[in-house]
Design a protein around this motif. Structure first.
Motif, PDB file in Angstrom:
ATOM      1  N   VAL A   1      30.031  10.402  10.225  1.00 45.35           N
ATOM      2  CA  VAL A   1      28.872  10.302   9.348  1.00 45.35           C
ATOM      3  C   VAL A   1      27.625  10.104  10.193  1.00 45.35           C
ATOM      4  O   VAL A   1      27.683   9.593  11.306  1.00 45.35           O
ATOM      5  CB  VAL A   1      29.002   9.145   8.337  1.00 45.35           C
ATOM      6  N   MET A   2      26.506  10.515   9.631  1.00 44.78           N
ATOM      7  CA  MET A   2      25.223  10.280  10.277  1.00 44.78           C
ATOM      8  C   MET A   2      24.168  10.200   9.200  1.00 44.78           C
ATOM      9  O   MET A   2      24.239  10.918   8.186  1.00 44.78           O
ATOM     10  CB  MET A   2      24.901  11.385  11.288  1.00 44.78           C
ATOM     11  N   GLY A   3      23.231   9.305   9.408  1.00 47.95           N
ATOM     12  CA  GLY A   3      22.236   9.154   8.355  1.00 47.95           C
ATOM     13  C   GLY A   3      21.168   8.148   8.683  1.00 47.95           C
ATOM     14  O   GLY A   3      20.954   7.789   9.845  1.00 47.95           O
ATOM     15  N   TRP A   4      20.502   7.707   7.628  1.00 50.22           N
ATOM     16  CA  TRP A   4      19.382   6.786   7.744  1.00 50.22           C
ATOM     17  C   TRP A   4      19.626   5.540   6.898  1.00 50.22           C
ATOM     18  O   TRP A   4      20.067   5.641   5.746  1.00 50.22           O
ATOM     19  CB  TRP A   4      18.099   7.466   7.250  1.00 50.22           C
ATOM     20  N   TYR A   5      19.311   4.410   7.497  1.00 54.42           N
ATOM     21  CA  TYR A   5      19.322   3.132   6.807  1.00 54.42           C
ATOM     22  C   TYR A   5      17.924   2.532   6.918  1.00 54.42           C
ATOM     23  O   TYR A   5      17.112   2.973   7.718  1.00 54.42           O
ATOM     24  CB  TYR A   5      20.333   2.175   7.443  1.00 54.42           C
ATOM     25  N   ARG A   6      17.684   1.511   6.126  1.00 51.56           N
ATOM     26  CA  ARG A   6      16.412   0.815   6.244  1.00 51.56           C
ATOM     27  C   ARG A   6      16.618  -0.667   5.988  1.00 51.56           C
ATOM     28  O   ARG A   6      17.593  -1.072   5.341  1.00 51.56           O
ATOM     29  CB  ARG A   6      15.383   1.367   5.262  1.00 51.56           C
ATOM     30  N   GLN A   7      15.682  -1.439   6.521  1.00 53.48           N
ATOM     31  CA  GLN A   7      15.730  -2.884   6.329  1.00 53.48           C
ATOM     32  C   GLN A   7      14.321  -3.368   6.036  1.00 53.48           C
ATOM     33  O   GLN A   7      13.434  -3.275   6.886  1.00 53.48           O
ATOM     34  CB  GLN A   7      16.296  -3.588   7.556  1.00 53.48           C
ATOM     35  N   ALA A   8      14.146  -3.848   4.821  1.00 53.32           N
ATOM     36  CA  ALA A   8      12.872  -4.412   4.413  1.00 53.32           C
ATOM     37  C   ALA A   8      12.832  -5.881   4.808  1.00 53.32           C
ATOM     38  O   ALA A   8      13.877  -6.513   4.985  1.00 53.32           O
ATOM     39  CB  ALA A   8      12.692  -4.251   2.913  1.00 53.32           C
ATOM     40  N   PRO A   9      11.643  -6.439   4.930  1.00 52.50           N
ATOM     41  CA  PRO A   9      11.524  -7.859   5.313  1.00 52.50           C
ATOM     42  C   PRO A   9      12.317  -8.769   4.373  1.00 52.50           C
ATOM     43  O   PRO A   9      12.195  -8.674   3.155  1.00 52.50           O
ATOM     44  CB  PRO A   9      10.027  -8.125   5.205  1.00 52.50           C
ATOM     45  N   GLY A  10      13.148  -9.610   4.962  1.00 52.94           N
ATOM     46  CA  GLY A  10      13.912 -10.567   4.178  1.00 52.94           C
ATOM     47  C   GLY A  10      15.092  -9.987   3.438  1.00 52.94           C
ATOM     48  O   GLY A  10      15.735 -10.682   2.648  1.00 52.94           O
ATOM     49  N   LYS A  11      15.393  -8.712   3.687  1.00 52.68           N
ATOM     50  CA  LYS A  11      16.500  -8.067   2.977  1.00 52.68           C
ATOM     51  C   LYS A  11      17.526  -7.521   3.956  1.00 52.68           C
ATOM     52  O   LYS A  11      17.254  -7.352   5.133  1.00 52.68           O
ATOM     53  CB  LYS A  11      15.971  -6.949   2.081  1.00 52.68           C
TER      54      LYS A  11
ATOM     55  N   LEU B   1       5.909   8.411  -1.406  1.00 58.42           N
ATOM     56  CA  LEU B   1       6.248   7.071  -0.923  1.00 58.42           C
ATOM     57  C   LEU B   1       5.559   5.999  -1.750  1.00 58.42           C
ATOM     58  O   LEU B   1       4.426   6.170  -2.215  1.00 58.42           O
ATOM     59  CB  LEU B   1       5.875   6.943   0.546  1.00 58.42           C
ATOM     60  N   GLN B   2       6.277   4.908  -1.910  1.00 58.38           N
ATOM     61  CA  GLN B   2       5.778   3.770  -2.681  1.00 58.38           C
ATOM     62  C   GLN B   2       5.866   2.509  -1.837  1.00 58.38           C
ATOM     63  O   GLN B   2       6.626   2.452  -0.867  1.00 58.38           O
ATOM     64  CB  GLN B   2       6.595   3.608  -3.959  1.00 58.38           C
ATOM     65  N   PRO B   3       5.111   1.477  -2.188  1.00 59.04           N
ATOM     66  CA  PRO B   3       5.135   0.240  -1.387  1.00 59.04           C
ATOM     67  C   PRO B   3       6.536  -0.327  -1.183  1.00 59.04           C
ATOM     68  O   PRO B   3       6.818  -0.901  -0.128  1.00 59.04           O
ATOM     69  CB  PRO B   3       4.250  -0.711  -2.204  1.00 59.04           C
ATOM     70  N   GLU B   4       7.419  -0.139  -2.156  1.00 62.78           N
ATOM     71  CA  GLU B   4       8.773  -0.668  -2.017  1.00 62.78           C
ATOM     72  C   GLU B   4       9.599   0.086  -0.989  1.00 62.78           C
ATOM     73  O   GLU B   4      10.717  -0.325  -0.665  1.00 62.78           O
ATOM     74  CB  GLU B   4       9.498  -0.669  -3.368  1.00 62.78           C
ATOM     75  N   ASN B   5       9.068   1.185  -0.484  1.00 62.57           N
ATOM     76  CA  ASN B   5       9.744   1.918   0.587  1.00 62.57           C
ATOM     77  C   ASN B   5       9.389   1.363   1.969  1.00 62.57           C
ATOM     78  O   ASN B   5       9.919   1.836   2.981  1.00 62.57           O
ATOM     79  CB  ASN B   5       9.380   3.404   0.549  1.00 62.57           C
ATOM     80  N   THR B   6       8.514   0.384   2.001  1.00 62.56           N
ATOM     81  CA  THR B   6       8.142  -0.233   3.272  1.00 62.56           C
ATOM     82  C   THR B   6       9.363  -0.909   3.894  1.00 62.56           C
ATOM     83  O   THR B   6      10.029  -1.727   3.259  1.00 62.56           O
ATOM     84  CB  THR B   6       7.029  -1.267   3.056  1.00 62.56           C
TER      85      THR B   6
END
Length: 114
Positions: free
Chosen positions: A33-43, A85-90
């Motif tokens: 598998v290959m892909g993208w993850y994200r980590q928002a502040p505090g999450k 894009l929306q702020p929650e995508n930060t």
């Protein structure tokens, strides 16, 4: 030695677009598998989009229709086109590849703000 290097992050206004890139170097055996993850502040880090072992794609529900994952195997590149894009995508966005081992990039910051 395998390295994943992300680029393309930055500051964008709500409704804007960014294209993230992930450049792989070295030999990654038996990629599953290959892909993208994200980590928002505090999450916790969570999945954004991924190529599964059969080559199909999966997306986080909240990004479906706005984000598109793609890759160029000949160039060892993977991309994430992010539209509306929306702020929650930060978040910090990470490239991920898993074969016999799992590899992560160092992350690229995406900030959506007016």
């Amino acid at each position: 030695q395998v390295q994943l290097v992300e680029s393309g992050g930055g500051l964008v206004q709500p409704g804007g677009s960014l294209r993230l890139s992930c450049a792989a170097s070295g030999s990654i055996l038996n990629i599953l598998v290959m892909g993208w993850y994200r980590q928002a502040p505090g999450k916790q880090r969570d999945l954004v989009a991924i190529f599964t072992s059969d080559g199909s794609t999966m997306y986080k529900d909240s990004v479906k229709g706005r984000f598109t994952i793609s890759r160029d195997n000949t160039k060892k590149m993977m991309y994430l086109q992010m539209n509306s894009l929306q702020p929650e995508n930060t978040a910090v966005y990470f490239c991920y590849v898993a074969g016999l081992r799992a590899y992560w990039g160092q992350g690229t910051q995406v900030t959506v703000s007016s």
